[in-house]
Design an enzyme around this catalytic site. Structure first.
Site, PDB file in Angstrom:
ATOM      1  N   ARG A 270       0.891  -1.178   0.000  1.00 44.29           N
ATOM      2  CA  ARG A 270       0.000   0.000   0.000  1.00 44.29           C
ATOM      3  C   ARG A 270       0.916   1.211   0.000  1.00 44.29           C
ATOM      4  NH1 ARG A 270      -2.493   4.200   0.236  1.00 44.29           N
ATOM      5  NH2 ARG A 270      -4.619   4.481   0.898  1.00 44.29           N
TER       6      ARG A 270
ATOM      7  N   GLU B 196     -11.138   5.592  -5.764  1.00 42.55           N
ATOM      8  CA  GLU B 196     -11.528   4.186  -5.666  1.00 42.55           C
ATOM      9  C   GLU B 196     -11.892   3.611  -7.022  1.00 42.55           C
ATOM     10  OE1 GLU B 196     -11.498   2.150  -2.941  1.00 42.55           O
ATOM     11  OE2 GLU B 196     -10.515   3.819  -1.942  1.00 42.55           O
TER      12      GLU B 196
ATOM     13  N   ARG C 176      -1.047  -5.391   4.542  1.00 45.15           N
ATOM     14  CA  ARG C 176      -0.302  -4.850   3.409  1.00 45.15           C
ATOM     15  C   ARG C 176       0.879  -4.065   3.970  1.00 45.15           C
ATOM     16  NH1 ARG C 176      -5.146  -1.527   0.702  1.00 45.15           N
ATOM     17  NH2 ARG C 176      -5.030  -0.740   2.816  1.00 45.15           N
TER      18      ARG C 176
END
Length: 165
Positions: free
Chosen positions: A54, A62, A98
């Protein structure tokens, strides 16, 4: 017997990933980018173990909720690093396991900063106070690049909040 072997191999893979995960916090290493999930999430291959990254300091539109520029951000990130060897500066892990990281591509570009320069991301001030990212966002807004062409761009954290309701 086949199920037993599968279980052992699966356990070794999970155990290996867990051990590797712990080792990548606060580490800098090279890896190959093997997948792009969206504008701020990728998958790398390091020591033959796939790991989700990330991007630190930024938040992109998004893709899943069909936010404007979400797909553009994914394409921009792909253009910057997909299939390439990158330098990953790991920080820590988020709740989704992540690795939060800064990524430098083979052209020596800070990918996280490039995403903001191209107008494909916001500076994620909830988690980053880095003034470089704030300045880059101001420049991108002023120049009307990427998502800043939109008359009323909606920050991804507000978009996600709206979608929850």
């Amino acid at each position: 017997m086949r199920n037993f072997l599968f279980l052992i191999l699966f356990s070794v893979q999970i155990f290996g990933q867990t051990q590797l995960s712990e080792k990548l916090s606060n580490k800098t290493f090279s890896a190959k980018v093997i997948g792009i999930m969206d504008g701020d999430t990728m998958e790398i291959l390091y020591n033959n173990v796939p790991t989700k990254i990330r991007l630190a300091h930024i938040d992109c539109p998004e893709k899943r909720g069909k936010q404007p520029f979400g797909n553009n951000a994914k394409i921009a990130l792909s253009d910057l690093c997909f299939g390439r060897i990158v330098i990953v500066k790991g920080e820590k892990y988020d709740r989704y396991k992540r690795l939060i990281a800064v990524v430098i591509n083979d052209k020596k570009q800070n990918v996280n900063q490039e995403m903001i320069k191209q107008g494909m991301a916001w500076h994620f001030t909830k988690y980053s106070k880095d003034p470089v990212y704030a300045k880059l966002e101001i420049e991108a807004r002023k120049n009307g690049v990427g998502l800043w062409q939109d008359k009323n761009p909606v920050a991804p954290w507000l978009w996600r909040e709206k979608k929850k309701k």
